[in-house]
Scaffold this motif. Structure first.
Motif, PDB file in Angstrom:
ATOM      1  N   ASP A 112       0.808  -1.226   0.000  1.00  0.00           N
ATOM      2  CA  ASP A 112       0.000   0.000   0.000  1.00  0.00           C
ATOM      3  C   ASP A 112       0.842   1.277   0.000  1.00  0.00           C
ATOM      4  O   ASP A 112       0.333   2.360  -0.273  1.00  0.00           O
ATOM      5  N   TYR A 113       2.143   1.176   0.298  1.00  0.00           N
ATOM      6  CA  TYR A 113       3.023   2.348   0.292  1.00  0.00           C
ATOM      7  C   TYR A 113       3.942   2.317  -0.927  1.00  0.00           C
ATOM      8  O   TYR A 113       4.318   1.246  -1.391  1.00  0.00           O
ATOM      9  N   GLY A 130       1.480   4.558  -3.863  1.00  0.00           N
ATOM     10  CA  GLY A 130       0.913   4.879  -2.549  1.00  0.00           C
ATOM     11  C   GLY A 130       1.706   6.020  -1.937  1.00  0.00           C
ATOM     12  O   GLY A 130       2.531   6.650  -2.626  1.00  0.00           O
ATOM     13  N   ARG A 159      -4.236   7.832  -4.415  1.00  0.00           N
ATOM     14  CA  ARG A 159      -4.044   7.516  -2.988  1.00  0.00           C
ATOM     15  C   ARG A 159      -2.680   7.987  -2.484  1.00  0.00           C
ATOM     16  O   ARG A 159      -2.399   7.949  -1.280  1.00  0.00           O
ATOM     17  N   ASP A 211      -7.097   5.111  -8.261  1.00  0.00           N
ATOM     18  CA  ASP A 211      -6.388   3.940  -7.734  1.00  0.00           C
ATOM     19  C   ASP A 211      -6.869   2.628  -8.383  1.00  0.00           C
ATOM     20  O   ASP A 211      -6.062   1.758  -8.665  1.00  0.00           O
TER      21      ASP A 211
END
Ligand SMILES: CCCCCCCCCCC/C=C/C(=O)SCCNC(=O)CCNC(=O)[C@H](O)C(C)(C)COP(=O)(O)OP(=O)(O)OC[C@H]1O[C@@H](n2cnc3c(N)ncnc32)[C@H](O)[C@@H]1OP(=O)(O)O
Length: 364
Positions: free
Chosen positions: A164-165, A214, A235, A293
């Motif tokens: 997610d990052y 992310g 995001r 996203d």
């Protein structure tokens, strides 16, 4: 970072020249042209003969390929020639010549994954449980991956993250392993590593694209000014909390950010740690385009695959024209930023901020 890798000797080069004649398969015109150009550069240096006329098509194509190598040193051209021939020899014997990154030295740890496919070399930060924070080993592996990508067959190189990052910046535990020389020695070696790391981005010769999947923090944001194109999911966010950490800007951002977004917007990010949304970063010119996203990966990779089919030499040359006149300045900025950080890392402000994060008292 250790010294430069040993370059191919004259004997290796001569062997490679003989090996080319023994190739079982015709490597095709494009590769033959590359071999020709590297041979000329390795034996005669940068192209020094007049450009053939427009109608002398074959000689003009050969001249263009040689000339495209610019000021590449004879030694580097010799090495590239030897590497190319060894890949050609291996692939004419191997049943799957397209195996991703088969000829590439793989990174030391699983925290970095390097693949090559469809003309794109992808360097993926792969430490999702730690938000892709950069360990000391990862800095070394990224340097090696960029050096290999600059010489491989791909047209475009991409940096992206798993999970997610995109990246949470420097792993703050890097500063907890004090060497025998103490804090001073740690700051010295960190500054040397930082400088080498950023230099690789400054010097990277092919189109370099960040696929920001992310949130991005610290050094992963600052080096974006050295990329050619930055695609971000909606995001993503962009955060450079240097003052919070008792540190100062790196990645040439003290120069590139004011140039990209103007000095007051840059100051808000670099002095006050203002976090930008993807849309804001795009409006400031740090990001090229923002994608929803849900369709980010599909849209971005489809676009990159199409771009990777463009003539690679033309893209390299265009990048050279755009970037070369800035290079000297960027190297000077990098040296200065690294030396200022060397002092900062020995300050109480910085040590207290890191201790605070590590004792779970502070988070961004
Ligand atoms: C001697 C040689 C040394 C060589 C060093 C080379 C020097 C080059 C340095 C160049 C200068 C660079 C500067 C920067 O990059 S400054 C930015 C540094 N980054 C941060 O300050 C971010 C810190 N992280 C956070 O604030 C949060 O974790 C974050 C907001 C990113 C995410 O919060 P969230 O709540 O979503 O997730 P967690 O905090 O639970 O994170 C999950 C686990 O990941 C660990 N983590 C995340 N980021 C880092 C990090 N940067 N360093 C170390 N660890 C990180 C976090 O601790 C969690 O771990 P645990 O599950 O074990 O608790």
């Amino acid at each position: 970072v250790g010294g430069p890798a040993m370059l191919a000797s004259q004997k290796d080069f001569n062997n490679a020249v003989s090996q080319v004649k023994l190739l079982k398969e015709d490597p095709g015109n494009e590769v033959k042209l590359k071999l020709y150009a590297l041979y000329k550069q390795a034996t005669e240096g940068p192209c020094n003969v007049p450009k053939p006329g427009m109608l002398d098509f074959i000689n003009k194509t050969k001249w263009d390929a040689w000339n495209a190598l610019g000021s590449l040193s004879k030694e580097a051209a010799r090495q590239n020639y030897v590497d190319l021939v060894s890949r050609l020899s291996a692939s004419s014997e191997s049943p799957s010549p397209e195996a991703p990154a088969a000829d590439r030295k793989q990174p030391e740890s699983d925290s970095l994954v390097v693949t090559s496919e469809d003309g794109i070399t992808t360097i993926r930060l792969n430490r999702p449980a730690k938000k892709n924070a950069l360990t000391t080993q990862m800095y070394h592996d990224i340097i090696a991956a960029l050096q290999a990508a600059s010489k491989d067959e791909s047209a475009i190189t991409v940096l992206t993250g798993s999970g997610d990052y995109y990246c949470s910046g420097n792993d703050l535990t890097n500063f907890t392993h004090l060497p025998a020389g103490g804090l001073e020695e740690m700051a010295r070696s960190a500054a040397a590593l930082l400088r080498d790391f950023v230099n690789c981005f400054i010097d990277f010769p092919k189109p370099l694209v960040a696929v920001v999947n992310g949130p991005a923090v610290g050094i992963s944001v600052t080096i974006l000014g050295l990329f050619d194109v930055v695609y971000a999911t909606d995001r993503a966010s962009f955060h450079t909390p240097f003052s919070h950490l008792g540190q100062s800007p790196e990645g040439c951002s003290s120069y590139t950010f004011p140039k990209i977004m103007g000095s007051s917007k840059a100051a808000e990010m670099l002095l006050f740690g203002k976090k930008l949304t993807a849309q804001e970063a795009c409006a400031q010119g740090l990001v090229t385009e923002v994608f929803p996203d849900g369709t980010f990966q599909k849209e971005v990779w489809a676009r990159l695959k199409a771009y990777s089919k463009l003539p690679p030499n033309a893209m390299r040359i265009s990048k050279q024209i755009i970037r070369n006149r800035e290079k000297e300045k960027l190297h000077a900025v990098n040296a200065e930023e690294s030396s200022v950080l060397r002092e900062r890392w020995q300050s109480d402000e910085c040590m207290n901020a890191i201790a605070s994060f590590l004792s779970r008292k502070a988070k961004l």
